[in-house]
Design a protein around this motif. Structure first.
Motif, mmCIF file in Angstrom:
data_model
loop_
_atom_site.group_PDB
_atom_site.id
_atom_site.type_symbol
_atom_site.label_atom_id
_atom_site.label_comp_id
_atom_site.label_asym_id
_atom_site.label_seq_id
_atom_site.Cartn_x
_atom_site.Cartn_y
_atom_site.Cartn_z
ATOM 1 N N ASP A 47 21.999 12.677 -27.475
ATOM 2 C CA ASP A 47 22.506 13.758 -28.324
ATOM 3 C C ASP A 47 23.984 13.570 -28.636
ATOM 4 N N LEU A 48 24.757 13.125 -27.637
ATOM 5 C CA LEU A 48 26.179 12.873 -27.866
ATOM 6 C C LEU A 48 26.360 11.777 -28.915
ATOM 7 N N ARG A 49 25.613 10.692 -28.771
ATOM 8 C CA ARG A 49 25.712 9.585 -29.725
ATOM 9 C C ARG A 49 25.373 10.036 -31.136
ATOM 10 N N LEU A 50 24.335 10.837 -31.273
ATOM 11 C CA LEU A 50 23.944 11.324 -32.595
ATOM 12 C C LEU A 50 25.044 12.189 -33.207
ATOM 13 N N GLY A 51 25.644 13.041 -32.372
ATOM 14 C CA GLY A 51 26.718 13.905 -32.860
ATOM 15 C C GLY A 51 27.913 13.106 -33.341
ATOM 16 N N ILE A 52 28.321 12.103 -32.552
ATOM 17 C CA ILE A 52 29.465 11.276 -32.930
ATOM 18 C C ILE A 52 29.139 10.450 -34.169
ATOM 19 N N ALA A 53 27.915 9.884 -34.214
ATOM 20 C CA ALA A 53 27.510 9.068 -35.356
ATOM 21 C C ALA A 53 27.514 9.882 -36.643
ATOM 22 N N ALA A 54 27.010 11.109 -36.569
ATOM 23 C CA ALA A 54 26.991 11.972 -37.754
ATOM 24 C C ALA A 54 28.406 12.270 -38.221
ATOM 25 N N GLU A 55 29.289 12.501 -37.273
ATOM 26 C CA GLU A 55 30.662 12.842 -37.629
ATOM 27 C C GLU A 55 31.413 11.655 -38.220
ATOM 28 N N THR A 56 31.286 10.492 -37.602
ATOM 29 C CA THR A 56 31.959 9.312 -38.134
ATOM 30 C C THR A 56 31.354 8.917 -39.474
ATOM 31 N N GLY A 57 30.060 9.182 -39.647
ATOM 32 C CA GLY A 57 29.420 8.906 -40.931
ATOM 33 C C GLY A 57 29.963 9.795 -42.026
ATOM 34 N N ARG A 58 30.173 11.088 -41.705
ATOM 35 C CA ARG A 58 30.755 11.999 -42.698
ATOM 36 C C ARG A 58 32.161 11.581 -43.064
ATOM 37 N N ALA A 59 32.930 11.149 -42.067
ATOM 38 C CA ALA A 59 34.302 10.712 -42.334
ATOM 39 C C ALA A 59 34.311 9.507 -43.261
ATOM 40 N N HIS A 60 33.374 8.565 -43.031
ATOM 41 C CA HIS A 60 33.316 7.377 -43.881
ATOM 42 C C HIS A 60 32.917 7.750 -45.298
ATOM 43 N N THR A 61 31.956 8.672 -45.432
ATOM 44 C CA THR A 61 31.512 9.112 -46.752
ATOM 45 C C THR A 61 32.641 9.806 -47.505
ATOM 46 N N ALA A 62 33.470 10.548 -46.758
ATOM 47 C CA ALA A 62 34.593 11.261 -47.380
ATOM 48 C C ALA A 62 35.743 10.330 -47.730
ATOM 49 N N GLY A 63 35.647 9.068 -47.344
ATOM 50 C CA GLY A 63 36.689 8.112 -47.678
ATOM 51 C C GLY A 63 37.701 7.885 -46.581
ATOM 52 N N TRP A 64 37.463 8.443 -45.381
ATOM 53 C CA TRP A 64 38.395 8.256 -44.285
ATOM 54 C C TRP A 64 38.026 6.990 -43.508
ATOM 55 N N SER A 65 38.085 5.863 -44.195
ATOM 56 C CA SER A 65 37.662 4.613 -43.578
ATOM 57 C C SER A 65 38.807 3.907 -42.871
ATOM 58 N N VAL A 66 40.020 4.430 -42.983
ATOM 59 C CA VAL A 66 41.164 3.837 -42.298
ATOM 60 C C VAL A 66 41.000 4.035 -40.797
ATOM 61 N N ASP A 67 41.328 3.005 -40.045
ATOM 62 C CA ASP A 67 41.242 3.097 -38.582
ATOM 63 C C ASP A 67 42.435 3.895 -38.079
ATOM 64 N N ILE A 68 42.235 5.197 -37.881
ATOM 65 C CA ILE A 68 43.344 6.076 -37.505
ATOM 66 C C ILE A 68 43.926 5.689 -36.155
ATOM 67 N N GLY A 69 43.064 5.265 -35.241
ATOM 68 C CA GLY A 69 43.525 4.966 -33.900
ATOM 69 C C GLY A 69 44.226 3.622 -33.771
ATOM 70 N N ARG A 70 44.211 2.807 -34.823
ATOM 71 C CA ARG A 70 44.839 1.485 -34.769
ATOM 72 C C ARG A 70 46.358 1.619 -34.660
ATOM 73 N N GLU A 71 46.964 0.792 -33.825
ATOM 74 C CA GLU A 71 48.409 0.791 -33.685
ATOM 75 C C GLU A 71 49.062 0.251 -34.960
ATOM 76 N N ILE A 72 50.109 0.914 -35.423
ATOM 77 C CA ILE A 72 50.865 0.424 -36.568
ATOM 78 C C ILE A 72 51.751 -0.721 -36.104
ATOM 79 N N GLN A 73 51.653 -1.848 -36.775
ATOM 80 C CA GLN A 73 52.391 -3.041 -36.400
ATOM 81 C C GLN A 73 53.684 -3.164 -37.222
#
Length: 320
Positions: free
Chosen positions: A95-121
């Motif tokens: 259930d946790l995996r499904l919840g996270i997958a649905a949320e990350t999928g919505r973010a990708h669909t909305a165009g939030w494909s940038v890796d927010i957690g990536r360190e800025i170099q």
């Protein structure tokens, strides 16, 4: 073995208290999974906290990982991951995996494909940095909308609209946010003061009475000076409002009204700094709600203040 036993005890306590804690935080199982994890992060300790941090650091990977893989990446055990799932209100890892997958999928669909957690170099082009900042702030705004209880905003607006005096307390970056709110309220005729010095703040809080409002701003909800001033104001009968990112924080627990915000940290902008924009949005909403409830007075005050400074604006334009 000792660590696992200690975690079992802590995990059991979290599971048993979950319904009450979730209700206190204004969260439900239908809310954003990552928002719920982030809001609860400081409550977890030991192995449970490591699982939470791993999920937040790479949600997409967590959605793809098996329970064994997530346990290995977080340095815990599958049993700990299961306890974490139950603490978050899920029956199991699926259930946790499904919840996270649905949320990350919505973010990708909305165009939030940038890796927010990536360190800025240091070599990152500004275009990429801008994309990360916008993506992080957009996510934080949506998370804040999920966390925010509009009923609490209405209660705070009613209290401020009827208040004789409004005191706003905050330290460091929170003080800057408080000054913005004070400026907005002042322009519509609300008697508001913003204090960033603890001595002046305590003196101001001591003069508050029933019918007045005290607003304390602290992302962590653990800033001692803000907690002290809000407590002082409450002891004299003022309605106390907390603007914070943590529903179980000391500041939130002593306040009559709690307004929750989310944040999305990036390199050079830890949680405290990245919380500013969501805080300003919530306070803008509160300010407009106050103006709605005092429409005639607010409109007249805004017209008078605009007219008062209009001459300076005209003089400036004439020189250009």
């Amino acid at each position: 073995m000792v660590e696992q036993k200690a975690d079992t005890i802590a995990g059991t306590a979290v599971v048993d208290a979950e319904p009450d804690r979730r209700a206190a935080a204004g969260l439900s199982p239908a809310d954003s999974v990552l928002v719920r994890v982030r809001a609860r992060l400081t409550e977890f300790t030991g192995a449970l906290q490591r699982v939470a941090e791993q999920v937040l650091s790479d949600p997409a990977a967590a959605a793809r990982a098996t329970i064994v893989e997530l346990a290995e990446r977080s340095g815990t055990s599958p049993a700990t991951v299961t306890r974490f799932c139950r603490a978050m209100g899920f029956e199991g890892y699926a259930d946790l995996r499904l919840g996270i997958a649905a949320e990350t999928g919505r973010a990708h669909t909305a165009g939030w494909s940038v890796d927010i957690g990536r360190e800025i170099q240091p070599t990152d082009p500004l275009e990429r940095v801008l994309g990360q900042i916008i993506a992080a702030d957009t996510q934080a705004m949506h998370d804040t909308a999920t966390l925010l209880d509009l009923g609490e905003v209405e209660r705070a607006a009613e209290a401020i609209a009827g208040a004789t005096r409004v005191n706003i307390f905050g330290a460091s970056g929170s003080a800057l946010v408080g000054e913005e709110m004070q400026f907005s309220l002042h322009r519509i005729g609300v008697a508001a003061w913003a204090w960033n010095d603890v001595h002046e703040g305590l003196a101001g809080a001591a003069l508050l009475r029933a019918g007045d409002v005290a607003l304390g701003i602290s992302h962590t909800g653990q800033t001692r000076e803000t907690i002290e001033t809000l407590a002082e104001a409450g002891s004299h009968g003022a309605v106390t409002v907390a603007l914070t990112g943590f529903a179980r924080s000391p500041l939130a627990e002593l306040a009559d009204i709690v307004l929750l915000t989310a944040s999305q940290a990036t390199t050079f902008r830890p949680d405290g700094l990245s919380a500013r924009h969501p805080q300003l949005v919530v306070l803008d909403l509160l300010y407009i709600a106050v103006a709605q409830r005092t429409y005639d007075r607010a409109h007249a005050a805004f017209q008078r203040t605009a007219q008062a400074v209009g001459g300076h604006k005209a003089a400036k334009e004439a020189r250009q």
